[in-house]
Enzyme design. Structure first.
Site, mmCIF file in Angstrom:
data_model
loop_
_atom_site.group_PDB
_atom_site.id
_atom_site.type_symbol
_atom_site.label_atom_id
_atom_site.label_comp_id
_atom_site.label_asym_id
_atom_site.label_seq_id
_atom_site.Cartn_x
_atom_site.Cartn_y
_atom_site.Cartn_z
ATOM 1 N N ASN A 1 19.020 37.827 16.082
ATOM 2 C CA ASN A 1 20.465 38.091 16.268
ATOM 3 C C ASN A 1 21.194 36.762 16.151
ATOM 4 O O ASN A 1 20.589 35.705 16.355
ATOM 5 C CB ASN A 1 20.725 38.680 17.666
ATOM 6 C CG ASN A 1 20.194 37.776 18.773
ATOM 7 O OD1 ASN A 1 18.996 37.787 19.069
ATOM 8 N ND2 ASN A 1 21.063 36.975 19.346
ATOM 9 N N GLU B 1 22.593 33.829 26.700
ATOM 10 C CA GLU B 1 23.537 32.746 26.957
ATOM 11 C C GLU B 1 24.976 33.273 26.916
ATOM 12 O O GLU B 1 25.278 34.254 26.237
ATOM 13 C CB GLU B 1 23.395 31.647 25.884
ATOM 14 C CG GLU B 1 22.028 31.037 25.810
ATOM 15 C CD GLU B 1 20.965 31.976 25.211
ATOM 16 O OE1 GLU B 1 21.305 32.819 24.366
ATOM 17 O OE2 GLU B 1 19.800 31.872 25.639
HETATM 18 N N1 HPA Z 1 19.142 34.079 23.219
HETATM 19 C C1 HPA Z 1 18.009 33.835 23.898
HETATM 20 N N2 HPA Z 1 16.863 34.435 23.643
HETATM 21 C C2 HPA Z 1 16.851 35.330 22.648
HETATM 22 C C3 HPA Z 1 17.988 35.641 21.894
HETATM 23 C C4 HPA Z 1 19.189 34.974 22.201
HETATM 24 O O1 HPA Z 1 20.259 35.173 21.577
HETATM 25 N N3 HPA Z 1 17.619 36.568 20.973
HETATM 26 C C5 HPA Z 1 16.291 36.811 21.165
HETATM 27 N N4 HPA Z 1 15.816 36.067 22.181
#
Ligand code: HPA
Length: 274
Positions: free
Chosen positions: A237, A195
């Site tokens: 994350n 995103e």
């Molecule tokens: N966004 C979308 N999908 C994901 C993310 C993210 O920050 N981290 C792991 N899969």
């Protein structure tokens, strides 16, 4: 390559799921499964901890399954029996919407799980965290979702109720195992790009706490098939703009690898308690 029967618009996806369940029964030697578990990034070790694996089959041998798109998504189905005799179908073969094969293929594993008899669908994923207090490596429960994909697994006028989609009964069961588990609303984006910070701010404004690319469509299909859903995200994350640094797929995989033993043990305990 043989064509995938799900790609024929005239085909009935539930009939194909029944054929797939017959393949699972024949290849595993297990007629009926009680619980199904889809393993997302970081959750892979749970299968070993759940109990005894009685059969492992390549998903490609099951009707309607697609070849795996990503390293780290092993493309197998396993039949596991727990210490108390519960049969768990472990799905290590996820098809994502961003692969471009359509929603039928995305939810086929869930429909197959239901056709094997499973009444509980446990969906796990690796995802980005919007809550600042969350840390990479932390597992959280999914309490609800925002489907931002503009897609649906439902075809035609199927008006499926999604109240309590992520079962409060199962979330309570998970919290009995780990009372520190936090929970949040999962926002599914189509991906595969992560995103933008603006999209993450939008998701937060809309009431979202977790951003990912998999689980909402699967949960809808599970509910349509009458299954109870338990959803877990591993926060790999902090989401874009919440994290001061850029996102990388390597970092997401690394967070998954580090957290894997701990969260897999948690998941195995939760499933063992159901
Ligand atoms: N966004 C979308 N999908 C994901 C993310 C993210 O920050 N981290 C792991 N899969």
């Amino acid at each position: 390559m043989t064509p995938n029967p799900l790609d024929d618009p005239a085909a009935d996806p539930f009939e194909i799921a029944r054929l797939a369940a017959d393949d699972v029964a024949r290849l595993t030697g297990v007629e009926h499964h009680d619980i199904a578990l889809t393993l997302g990034s970081g959750w892979g070790k749970a299968a070993e901890l759940l109990g005894e694996t009685t059969a492992t089959i390549p998903a490609a041998e099951v009707t309607g399954f697609s070849a795996p798109a990503l390293a780290g998504h092993p493309g197998t189905l396993r039949s596991v029996v727990t210490a108390t005799g519960v049969r768990v179908l472990v799905i290590g073969a996820r098809t994502h919407l961003y692969e471009g094969h359509g929603v039928r293929r995305v939810v086929h594993s869930v429909r197959t799980a239901a056709a094997t008899g499973a009444r509980i669908m446990v969906l796990t994923n690796g995802a980005g965290g919007i809550r600042e207090s969350w840390r990479p490596g932390q597992p959280v429960l999914i309490s609800d979702h925002l489907n931002l994909t503009a897609a649906s697994p439902l075809e035609g006028a199927s008006f499926v109720d999604l109240t309590d989609l992520y079962s409060s009964r199962l979330r309570e069961a998970a919290r009995r195992v780990d009372p520190t588990l936090d929970e949040g609303v999962y926002c599914q984006f189509r991906g595969p790009q992560y995103e933008t910070p603006a999209e993450v701010r939008m998701a937060r404004t809309l009431g979202g706490h977790i951003v990912g690319m998999s689980t909402a469509l699967e949960a809808i299909a599970a509910r349509q098939s009458g299954m109870e859903v338990l959803g877990f995200s591993l926060i790999t994350n902090l989401a874009a703009g919440i994290s001061p640094t850029a996102l990388s797929h390597e970092e997401v995989l690394e967070a998954g690898r580090t957290a894997e033993p701990v969260i897999s043990a948690l998941l195995a305990r939760v499933i063992g308690s159901l």
